[in-house]
Design a protein around this motif. Structure first.
Motif, PDB file in Angstrom:
ATOM      1  N   SER A 106      59.877  25.636  52.162  1.00 46.64           N
ATOM      2  CA  SER A 106      59.170  25.737  51.230  1.00 46.64           C
ATOM      3  C   SER A 106      60.434  26.430  49.974  1.00 46.64           C
ATOM      4  CB  SER A 106      57.619  26.331  50.919  1.00 46.64           C
ATOM      5  OG  SER A 106      58.041  25.974  49.639  1.00 46.64           O
ATOM      6  N   GLY A 107      60.935  25.996  49.292  1.00 48.57           N
ATOM      7  CA  GLY A 107      61.851  26.728  48.492  1.00 48.57           C
ATOM      8  C   GLY A 107      63.649  26.320  48.426  1.00 48.57           C
ATOM      9  N   ASP A 108      63.750  25.920  49.482  1.00 49.71           N
ATOM     10  CA  ASP A 108      65.324  25.693  49.933  1.00 49.71           C
ATOM     11  C   ASP A 108      64.992  23.586  48.406  1.00 49.71           C
ATOM     12  OD1 ASP A 108      65.943  27.266  51.548  1.00 49.71           O
ATOM     13  OD2 ASP A 108      65.007  25.772  53.505  1.00 49.71           O
ATOM     14  N   HIS A 109      66.769  23.261  49.029  1.00 46.49           N
ATOM     15  CA  HIS A 109      67.298  22.262  48.291  1.00 46.49           C
ATOM     16  C   HIS A 109      68.083  21.128  48.937  1.00 46.49           C
ATOM     17  CE1 HIS A 109      70.362  20.960  45.282  1.00 46.49           C
ATOM     18  NE2 HIS A 109      69.181  20.453  44.323  1.00 46.49           N
ATOM     19  N   TRP A 146      78.413  16.619  44.499  1.00 45.08           N
ATOM     20  CA  TRP A 146      78.190  17.946  45.252  1.00 45.08           C
ATOM     21  C   TRP A 146      78.312  18.861  45.159  1.00 45.08           C
ATOM     22  CZ3 TRP A 146      75.332  15.539  49.569  1.00 45.08           C
ATOM     23  CH2 TRP A 146      75.639  13.642  49.477  1.00 45.08           C
ATOM     24  N   GLU A 147      79.836  19.642  44.899  1.00 41.18           N
ATOM     25  CA  GLU A 147      80.105  20.648  44.129  1.00 41.18           C
ATOM     26  C   GLU A 147      79.459  21.003  43.053  1.00 41.18           C
ATOM     27  OE1 GLU A 147      81.438  24.606  44.433  1.00 41.18           O
ATOM     28  OE2 GLU A 147      82.684  22.824  45.710  1.00 41.18           O
ATOM     29  N   VAL A 148      79.078  20.414  41.981  1.00 42.59           N
ATOM     30  CA  VAL A 148      78.146  20.491  40.894  1.00 42.59           C
ATOM     31  C   VAL A 148      76.703  20.780  41.195  1.00 42.59           C
ATOM     32  CG1 VAL A 148      77.679  20.109  38.879  1.00 42.59           C
ATOM     33  CG2 VAL A 148      80.102  20.404  39.516  1.00 42.59           C
ATOM     34  N   ALA A 149      75.991  20.155  41.932  1.00 46.19           N
ATOM     35  CA  ALA A 149      74.471  19.664  42.262  1.00 46.19           C
ATOM     36  C   ALA A 149      74.244  21.166  43.389  1.00 46.19           C
ATOM     37  CB  ALA A 149      73.949  18.924  42.988  1.00 46.19           C
ATOM     38  N   VAL A 150      75.488  21.503  43.724  1.00 47.54           N
ATOM     39  CA  VAL A 150      75.022  22.870  44.710  1.00 47.54           C
ATOM     40  C   VAL A 150      74.350  23.767  43.657  1.00 47.54           C
ATOM     41  CG1 VAL A 150      75.612  24.908  46.079  1.00 47.54           C
ATOM     42  CG2 VAL A 150      76.450  22.358  46.333  1.00 47.54           C
ATOM     43  N   ARG A 151      73.581  24.997  44.493  1.00 47.84           N
ATOM     44  CA  ARG A 151      72.674  26.100  44.363  1.00 47.84           C
ATOM     45  C   ARG A 151      72.795  26.900  45.282  1.00 47.84           C
ATOM     46  NH1 ARG A 151      67.152  22.609  42.762  1.00 47.84           N
ATOM     47  NH2 ARG A 151      67.582  20.752  40.870  1.00 47.84           N
ATOM     48  N   PRO A 152      72.196  28.026  44.449  1.00 48.12           N
ATOM     49  CA  PRO A 152      71.935  29.218  45.815  1.00 48.12           C
ATOM     50  C   PRO A 152      70.811  29.120  46.633  1.00 48.12           C
ATOM     51  CG  PRO A 152      71.718  30.551  43.180  1.00 48.12           C
ATOM     52  CD  PRO A 152      71.568  29.091  43.206  1.00 48.12           C
ATOM     53  N   ASN A 153      70.583  28.427  46.489  1.00 52.62           N
ATOM     54  CA  ASN A 153      69.579  27.849  47.379  1.00 52.62           C
ATOM     55  C   ASN A 153      69.522  26.635  48.361  1.00 52.62           C
ATOM     56  OD1 ASN A 153      68.526  26.283  45.166  1.00 52.62           O
ATOM     57  ND2 ASN A 153      66.375  26.129  45.466  1.00 52.62           N
ATOM     58  N   THR A 154      70.615  25.530  47.593  1.00 54.09           N
ATOM     59  CA  THR A 154      71.073  24.511  48.924  1.00 54.09           C
ATOM     60  C   THR A 154      71.402  25.204  50.022  1.00 54.09           C
ATOM     61  OG1 THR A 154      71.822  23.943  46.773  1.00 54.09           O
ATOM     62  CG2 THR A 154      72.437  22.162  48.498  1.00 54.09           C
ATOM     63  N   ARG A 155      70.145  23.704  51.177  1.00 51.46           N
ATOM     64  CA  ARG A 155      70.575  24.113  52.496  1.00 51.46           C
ATOM     65  C   ARG A 155      71.142  22.976  53.418  1.00 51.46           C
ATOM     66  NH1 ARG A 155      70.102  28.423  50.891  1.00 51.46           N
ATOM     67  NH2 ARG A 155      68.921  30.390  50.888  1.00 51.46           N
ATOM     68  N   LEU A 156      71.038  21.958  52.591  1.00 52.88           N
ATOM     69  CA  LEU A 156      71.715  20.816  53.044  1.00 52.88           C
ATOM     70  C   LEU A 156      72.516  19.685  52.486  1.00 52.88           C
ATOM     71  CD1 LEU A 156      70.898  18.956  55.856  1.00 52.88           C
ATOM     72  CD2 LEU A 156      69.418  18.012  54.844  1.00 52.88           C
TER      73      LEU A 156
END
Length: 397
Positions: A106-109, A146-156
């Motif tokens: 929970s909390g992942d992106h 894909w680069e723009v969509a990355v967040r600090p909580n992106t895991r996959l």
């Protein structure tokens, strides 16, 4: 149970691995792989049972997570994909579920291609969202998104290439580079190509997903799935399977083992037939557009020919006249099967907007390019002239 030499340790070619990898023989020294239809396994002593359950001693325990026939399937597919470990599951969707449940919290992106199977869209966009895992859908072909969509909580990162149903080709190496830069795992659904045509791990992916139901079986008989990758990445996926139990049956694993023996031959034949059908469709006046990676007209044709061996067996095309003409073509066929499955020796035909992608929103269909006139044909192994004749009945009725 005496083991055969580990085929993956040798430089055998793919066709040989597809026949021999993972094979283990019992005390009866059978030639064909044995089918172990048992729910549990007997221990020699209480001490052995205890050792098996805590992992101190290797061996089978319970077929929810250890079965010799399933293990043979896992080792064979791992050898074909060049993976350290394979976790077999009950279906392709349960493979995606096991992958995400094992690796995310929970909390992942997740960042996912918007050009993926409709059920995968619902899994990411609806079910996982209820458990606090958010998903951003981006272009399958624009690496920058894909680069723009990355967040600090992106895991996959998750993609399928070629995509279903428009056969868009994602740049696996390019997206893998973005993933590695941000410490994100990349999972690639390799269902359409199989390891015969494409090996995502060699292009930088961390995880490969399969719906074994499709080409790995090849005759539309049973359901199954698989998640493959390094032992480190697969360990939590295996632990989820052990606990939650989206398990591949021994019978289905045995069917897949037999199917993989002819995988190379079938994929070559599917690809050759599909190219002929795609070329023929492009010449038809009532066809507005054809989507097939093996055609020079495909937007990512050069990329496809770089990371795939052939264009594969899936062709999508738009007929003029929208849903009415698309349905009329479907209903006019005689030998082509009207079904949403693919990867079968029998040619199959479906209308994605009202079948495989019917449960996603109209907005999502529009974003993915799923029009009312779009048809997806999974080209089988019949005579290509007979397939073309069957399609012509609806095109020119």
């Amino acid at each position: 149970m005496p083991e055969q030499p580990n085929q993956a340790e040798h430089s055998y070619q793919l066709e040989t691995l597809a026949v021999h990898a993972g094979t283990k023989r019992s005390q009866f020294n059978e030639h064909s792989e044995a089918m172990f239809l048992t729910s549990s396994f007997v221990f020699d002593s209480a001490a052995q049972a205890a050792a098996r359950f805590i992992g101190a001693e290797p061996g089978n325990i319970y077929s929810r997570f250890t079965n010799p026939t399933v293990t043979m399937f896992e080792e064979r597919l791992a050898a074909l994909e060049g993976a350290e470990q394979c976790v077999a599951t009950a279906s392709g969707m349960s493979a995606i579920l096991a992958c995400c449940m094992g690796l995310l919290k929970s909390g992942d992106h997740i960042v996912a291609s918007r050009s993926i199977f409709g059920s995968t869209v619902n899994l990411f966009g609806t079910i996982f969202k209820r458990f606090g895992v958010d998903t951003t859908f981006v272009s399958a072909t624009d690496v920058n998104e894909w680069e723009v969509a990355v967040r600090p909580n992106t895991r996959l990162f998750f993609l399928e290439t070629p995509s279903n149903p428009l056969t868009e080709i994602s740049d696996i190496a390019g997206i893998a580079a973005v993933a590695k830069q941000h410490g994100v795992l990349l999972a690639v659904d390799n269902c359409f190509c199989t390891p015969v045509l494409q090996r995502p791990l060699e292009l930088g992916a961390d995880i490969v997903i399969h719906s074994a139901t499709k080409y790995l079986d090849g005759q539309g008989r049973v359901l199954g799935g698989a998640v493959l990758g390094s032992k480190k990445v697969m360990e939590p996926v295996y632990q989820f399977l052990r606990t939650a139990g989206p398990t591949m049956s021994a019978f289905n694993a045995w069917v897949f083992l037999k199917g993989m023996e002819t995988l190379k031959i079938r994929m070559d034949a599917h690809s050759a037939n599909a190219l002929s059908v795609a070329q023929w469709l492009e010449a038809q006046a009532n066809v507005a557009r054809v989507y097939y990676p093996g055609l020079p007209s495909h937007p990512q044709h050069q990329l496809a020919m770089k990371q795939q061996k052939t264009g594969g067996g899936i062709v999508s095309f738009e007929v003029k006249g929208g849903r009415e003409e698309a349905w009329r073509l479907i209903d006019s066929t005689r030998i082509i099967s009207i079904t949403a499955n693919l990867g079968d020796t029998k040619t199959t035909l479906t209308h994605p907007a009202t079948t495989t992608h019917a449960r996603i929103t109209q907005e999502a269909r529009d974003a993915a390019g799923i029009t009312e006139g779009l048809l997806r044909i999974a080209v089988g192994l019949e005579a290509v002239g007979d397939i073309q004749t069957d399609l012509a009945r609806g095109l020119y009725k």
